[in-house]
Design an enzyme around this catalytic site. Structure first.
Site, PDB file in Angstrom:
ATOM      1  N   LYS A 158       1.195  -1.135   0.432  1.00  0.00           N
ATOM      2  CA  LYS A 158      -0.006   0.364  -0.147  1.00  0.00           C
ATOM      3  C   LYS A 158       0.788   1.446  -0.138  1.00  0.00           C
ATOM      4  O   LYS A 158       1.949   1.168   0.532  1.00  0.00           O
ATOM      5  CB  LYS A 158      -0.746  -0.037   1.544  1.00  0.00           C
ATOM      6  N   GLU A 214      -2.289   1.201  -8.919  1.00  0.00           N
ATOM      7  CA  GLU A 214      -3.679   0.216  -8.374  1.00  0.00           C
ATOM      8  C   GLU A 214      -4.153   1.559  -9.021  1.00  0.00           C
ATOM      9  O   GLU A 214      -3.857   2.514  -7.242  1.00  0.00           O
ATOM     10  CB  GLU A 214      -3.083  -0.514  -8.130  1.00  0.00           C
ATOM     11  N   GLU A 240     -11.988  -1.559  -8.672  1.00  0.00           N
ATOM     12  CA  GLU A 240     -12.426  -3.284  -8.004  1.00  0.00           C
ATOM     13  C   GLU A 240     -13.523  -2.693  -7.241  1.00  0.00           C
ATOM     14  O   GLU A 240     -14.864  -3.653  -6.640  1.00  0.00           O
ATOM     15  CB  GLU A 240     -11.708  -3.014  -6.868  1.00  0.00           C
ATOM     16  N   HIS A 290      -9.465  -8.489  -8.565  1.00  0.00           N
ATOM     17  CA  HIS A 290      -9.074  -8.165  -7.364  1.00  0.00           C
ATOM     18  C   HIS A 290     -10.353  -9.350  -6.063  1.00  0.00           C
ATOM     19  O   HIS A 290     -11.150  -9.781  -6.678  1.00  0.00           O
ATOM     20  CB  HIS A 290     -10.293  -7.000  -6.541  1.00  0.00           C
TER      21      HIS A 290
END
Length: 371
Positions: A158, A214, A240, A290
């Site tokens: 992340k 992403e 997603e 996802h």
């Protein structure tokens, strides 16, 4: 095949240590399973995710009474009706009815869909990198090291939840630990504007192992997505939370994404999920599902990927990977598949080809209390 019984299994687990992304910390994990049984005894399992009290009331008060007595073979029309009430619940019903159809035909889900192109699918280890500790970077590095020892060759971490400088320090530490042979995916959870997202390009020229960036931006900025994609040296992925193929069409038409990421539990059922994957092929972009929020939905994503035509002719790089949650989450083991060297073999038995772990179901039943 008349539906005669539907069982529900709301599950809850409070985490020992919170972890999170740019959206904040997770302090618990939940899962909502359903089992649909027909008069002939054929059954099928489904899964959805949302606030458990809302899901439970929705199923017990409206969805179950609606489904009882209906024909299990009428999957498309039943799911279409339930979509109007609760889109994520419809996804669970679509999974269960798909498994029933496969079992009734004495075949696997993949065979029901026309057969698989491949016997195994690559998966990447998906991390929630942030924690409420001053030493969150070292904790993240330790978590990644542990999964690399298990054979993962691709990881997702992340960014976007702290300062740019601190995120760079974190990724540099991971690069030092993992090495350039490990593919690294950076997920910003729509945290940036275009200018902030583009700052990463400087580092992409140094890091040659970036799989994709992403969801750098909110999706109400499609022009910025298209501009960013044209200027970055790595692929841009996302989507997603899209609810079906129609929401992808404008993004693909404007060339906003290199990779779309539909989620089985976020779209309007497994059939529309497969439509999203095929739409990507029609537009000449990749599709990597996802699959963070559930093991049964991840299994269906693996089935769909096994049945998807290849995106390229490159040996050993012709099919996109699927997300694999490696954080603390007992529900990951509800389905007994485990990766080996970053690959997962597709079950071949009837229906989903495996059993739901009822020991986990019974251990983590939600008691109805507030959380």
């Amino acid at each position: 095949m008349k539906i005669v019984r539907i069982e529900t299994f709301p599950l809850f687990h409070r985490l020992e240590k919170p972890y999170g992304d740019a959206n904040g910390f997770k302090r618990y994990r939940t899962c909502y399973l359903i089992r649909i049984i027909t008069e002939s005894g054929i059954d099928g399992w489904g899964e959805c995710v949302d606030w458990l009290p809302a899901l439970h009331v929705g199923f017990t008060k409206r969805i179950i009474p609606f489904l009882l007595g209906k024909q299990a073979g009428s999957r498309l029309s039943l799911v279409r009706t339930i979509q109007k009430w609760h889109q994520r619940a419809a996804s669970a019903v679509s999974m269960a009815l798909t498994e029933i159809a496969a079992k009734a035909a004495d075949c696997s889900v993949c065979e029901l869909w026309g057969g698989r192109y491949r016997e195994e699918i690559p998966v990447y280890a998906s991390f929630q990198s942030y924690s409420d500790s001053p030493q969150w970077i070292s904790r993240s590095v330790s978590n990644v090291e542990a999964q690399l020892k298990k054979g993962f060759e691709q990881i997702k971490v992340k960014i976007g939840g702290t300062s740019f400088k601190e995120d760079v320090r974190h990724i540099n530490a991971l690069q030092h630990t993992a090495g350039s042979s490990i593919t690294m995916i950076l997920d910003a959870n729509q945290s940036y504007d275009a200018a902030a997202a583009f700052k990463w390009e400087r580092y992409f020229s140094e890091w040659t192992n970036i799989g994709w960036l992403e969801e750098p931006l909110p999706f109400d900025q499609p022009q910025d997505y298209a501009m960013l994609r044209s200027r970055l040296s790595v692929p841009v992925a996302g989507g997603e939370n899209m609810k079906g193929p129609a929401q992808y069409v404008p993004l693909l038409s404007q060339r906003c994404l290199d990779i779309i990421q539909p989620d089985v539990m976020h779209v309007n059922g497994i059939d529309e999920f497969r439509d999203c994957l095929q739409l990507a092929r029609y537009f000449g972009v990749r599709a990597s599902a996802h699959a963070y929020d559930g093991s049964l939905s991840r299994l269906y994503a693996l089935f769909a990927q096994a049945c998807l035509p290849p995106w390229s002719k490159m040996k050993n790089d012709h099919i996109e990977p699927i997300e694999w949650d490696v954080m603390e989450n007992p529900f990951t083991d509800l389905v007994s598949l485990q990766p080996s060297k970053g690959m997962v073999h597709i079950p071949k038995g009837k229906g989903i080809g495996t059993e739901i772990n009822m020991e986990i179901v019974n251990r983590y039943k939600w008691d109805g209390s507030a959380y």
